[in-house]
Design an enzyme around this catalytic site. Structure first.
Site, PDB file in Angstrom:
ATOM      1  CD  GLU A   1     -21.092  -8.988   7.574  1.00 59.86           C
ATOM      2  OE1 GLU A   1     -21.654 -10.034   7.211  1.00 59.86           O
ATOM      3  OE2 GLU A   1     -21.512  -7.863   7.266  1.00 59.86           O
TER       4      GLU A   1
ATOM      5  CG  ASN B   1     -15.547  -4.160   8.932  1.00 65.53           C
ATOM      6  OD1 ASN B   1     -15.560  -3.189   9.687  1.00 65.53           O
ATOM      7  ND2 ASN B   1     -16.288  -4.217   7.840  1.00 65.53           N
TER       8      ASN B   1
ATOM      9  CD  GLU C   1     -19.432  -2.426   5.779  1.00 64.76           C
ATOM     10  OE1 GLU C   1     -20.589  -2.773   5.494  1.00 64.76           O
ATOM     11  OE2 GLU C   1     -18.464  -3.211   5.790  1.00 64.76           O
TER      12      GLU C   1
ATOM     13  CG  ASP D   1     -26.267   2.139   5.809  1.00 70.81           C
ATOM     14  OD1 ASP D   1     -26.388   1.509   6.868  1.00 70.81           O
ATOM     15  OD2 ASP D   1     -26.072   1.577   4.712  1.00 70.81           O
TER      16      ASP D   1
ATOM     17  CG  HIS E   1     -24.583  -1.551   7.594  1.00 66.41           C
ATOM     18  ND1 HIS E   1     -24.619  -0.652   6.545  1.00 66.41           N
ATOM     19  CD2 HIS E   1     -23.559  -2.399   7.320  1.00 66.41           C
ATOM     20  CE1 HIS E   1     -23.670  -0.943   5.682  1.00 66.41           C
ATOM     21  NE2 HIS E   1     -22.999  -1.993   6.133  1.00 66.41           N
TER      22      HIS E   1
END
Ligand code: XIL
Length: 360
Positions: free
Chosen positions: A160, A203, A268, A270, A239
């Site tokens: 990030e 990432n 990651e 979801d 996400h």
């Protein structure tokens, strides 16, 4: 401390007492088997003390493991130069015993539980904060990447770097604020020196959802490559908490990463159920979205894996994340809180099977 150590050991070493339920309509292990047949990883993030049910599901259904927190600098290091590797050591042994690949997450992250609590004070007290940070970053990379050299296949070296919804560096990021963009060069070079065989990722979050951020990320990667920084892959966290994924957009983004000669992973994933609350069958809509995300990766040869951020709906970071906790329970994962596979599980299996079929 002793108690934590004992429970962490118990979580990883003792055999499970309760067997989790088998997937409805699919024999146990179908997901991992389908992933292996397609040649792309089905990954899962697990925190430091998984329940017996979570351990069993992870071992049975996934081919890749990410430690949700245990390898971040803050949980690893309570004081300058002091490291406690108890948790990652146990988790990585467990992954290896079960034939799972390990993704290392994450060496340098400027948010949440990324930076160790002592870092800010250490830099404030330094005569030359840039030189001190460079030294500490090199020490951190060589200590952690070096310890697991040959065992952790991929590392999220920098996590990030960009501001939340924009394409520029996050000015609040302690690494950027102290060193400017070269902090990323330092990070990758140190990680590469510690394990020349590790595949090194940058990432990022929300780039899938914010086009200007994705463009900024690509521009950053191009600058790194132009400077011969050893970056080998780009991770899109996935996400999807502001809106559902669009398969074509995601696939085009993965292709753009591939066109730079890099690997890609969705690191990651979801998908909160509330994204689909207007649909007549939200679980079916969530399943379609899951199928789309995996299909996007499976259509792009450079995309080597998709990791879901947690085993089951009873244990998702989104339920405690300030932007999403008001809609808890988010129910964003492949298994419900009792360990039963959701419709999304079937959709992911079918995406893998379709990809394996197309290869033949
Ligand atoms: C989250 C974990 O899931 C939480 O348990 C922890 O409290 C904070 O970090 N982006 C990342 C992950 O790269 O490391 C974050 O994980 C979620 C957002």
């Amino acid at each position: 401390m002793r108690f934590i150590f004992m429970s962490v050991c118990a979580a990883f070493v003792l055999g499970p007492l309760i067997l989790p339920a088998a997937p409805k309509g699919y024999p146990p292990g179908t997901l991992a088997e389908a992933a292996r047949a397609a040649g792309v990883h089905a990954g899962v993030a697990v925190d430091h003390a998984p329940s017996d049910m979570q351990r069993k599901i992870a071992e049975r259904e996934f081919t890749s493991l990410t430690l949700e927190n245990a390898l971040k600098w803050s949980p690893l290091s309570s004081a300058v130069g002091r490291y406690d590797f108890t948790r990652p050591d146990l988790a990585i042994d467990w992954a290896e015993q079960n034939g799972m690949r390990v993704r290392g997450h994450t060496l340098f992250w400027g948010r949440m539980n990324g930076p160790p609590p002592w870092l800010e004070g250490e830099l404030a007290a330094a005569e030359d904060p840039a030189a001190r940070l460079t030294e500490l970053m090199r020490l951190h990379a060589s200590t952690v990447v070096g310890r697991y050299a040959g065992r952790i296949e991929q590392w999220d070296v920098v996590n990030e770097p960009l501001s939340a919804f924009g394409g520029n560096h996050d000015p609040q990021n302690i690494f950027f604020a102290t060193l400017g963009e070269p902090y990323i060069d330092i990070a990758f070079e140190a990680a590469h020196a510690a394990d020349p065989a590790a595949v090194l990722f940058l990432n990022e979050t929300l780039a899938e959802l914010v086009p200007v951020k994705f463009d900024g990320l690509m521009a950053l990667v191009e600058r790194l490559l132009a400077r011969d920084v050893p970056v080998h892959g780009v991770g899109l966290q996935a996400h999807f908490y502001t809106r559902p994924p669009e398969r074509d957009t995601l696939q085009a983004q993965l292709e753009r990463i591939e066109s730079l000669g890099l690997y890609a992973e969705l690191t990651e994933l979801d998908l909160p159920l509330s994204l689909f609350k207007k649909e007549s069958d939200p679980l079916a809509a969530q399943a379609r979205a899951y199928g789309d995300v995996f299909a996007a990766c499976l259509a792009v040869p450079a995309c080597t894996g998709v990791t879901v951020w947690g085993v089951d709906d009873g244990d998702t970071w989104l339920d405690n994340f300030f932007l999403t906790e008001r809609q808890a329970p988010n129910r964003p994962l492949l298994f419900d809180k009792l360990g039963w596979p959701k419709p999304a599980y079937g959709a992911v299996v079918e995406a893998f099977r379709a990809a394996a079929q197309a290869k033949r």
